[in-house]
Motif scaffolding. Structure first.
Motif, short mmCIF file in Angstrom:
data_model
loop_
_atom_site.label_atom_id
_atom_site.label_comp_id
_atom_site.label_asym_id
_atom_site.label_seq_id
_atom_site.Cartn_x
_atom_site.Cartn_y
_atom_site.Cartn_z
N CYS A 175 -2.73 7.26 -2.41
CA CYS A 175 -3.87 7.22 -2.44
C CYS A 175 -4.47 8.44 -1.71
O CYS A 175 -4.56 9.95 -1.29
CB CYS A 175 -4.09 6.49 -0.36
N TYR B 206 0.76 -0.87 -0.15
CA TYR B 206 -0.06 0.41 -0.50
C TYR B 206 1.30 1.24 0.42
O TYR B 206 1.92 1.26 1.06
CB TYR B 206 -1.23 -0.10 1.36
N GLY C 270 -8.04 8.30 -1.01
CA GLY C 270 -8.98 8.24 0.07
C GLY C 270 -10.58 8.30 -0.33
O GLY C 270 -11.80 8.55 -0.47
N PRO D 48 -8.46 3.84 -8.09
CA PRO D 48 -8.08 4.39 -9.52
C PRO D 48 -7.04 4.94 -9.47
O PRO D 48 -6.14 5.65 -10.24
CB PRO D 48 -9.35 5.43 -9.98
S1 SF4 Z 1 -9.05 2.93 -3.56
FE1 SF4 Z 1 -8.69 4.66 -2.91
S2 SF4 Z 1 -8.48 4.14 -0.40
FE2 SF4 Z 1 -8.16 2.33 -1.26
S3 SF4 Z 1 -6.24 2.27 -1.95
FE3 SF4 Z 1 -7.12 3.53 -3.16
S4 SF4 Z 1 -6.87 4.82 -3.38
FE4 SF4 Z 1 -7.35 4.85 -1.74
#
Ligand code: SF4
Length: 64
Positions: free
Chosen positions: A10, A5, A12, A56
């Motif tokens: 990210c 991760y 969010g 995304p």
């Molecule tokens: S789906 Fe959204 S919350 Fe989850 S890791 Fe990807 S960017 Fe982050």
């Protein structure tokens, strides 16, 4: 199989949490948190891969 991760990538959206709540959680700021940092149990692998495919921002990746 493990999940990596990238907190910097990210944004969010929380798609990961919606698709695989057993693997991902959400922190107080709305960003993803890995609930499982080690080996993903085999019964959760498909869900985890679905979340990876639907992030995304490419913030989560599968590590074999
Ligand atoms: S789906 Fe959204 S919350 Fe989850 S890791 Fe990807 S960017 Fe982050």
């Amino acid at each position: 199989m493990r999940i990596e991760y990238d907190r910097d990538a990210c944004q969010g959206h929380n798609r990961c949490y919606l698709l695989a709540p057993e693997v991902f959680d959400v922190d107080d700021e709305g960003y993803a948190v890995l609930r499982i940092t080690g080996e993903i149990p085999s019964e959760l692998e498909e869900k985890a891969k679905l979340a990876v495919d639907n992030c995304p921002e490419y913030a989560i990746t599968v590590v074999q």
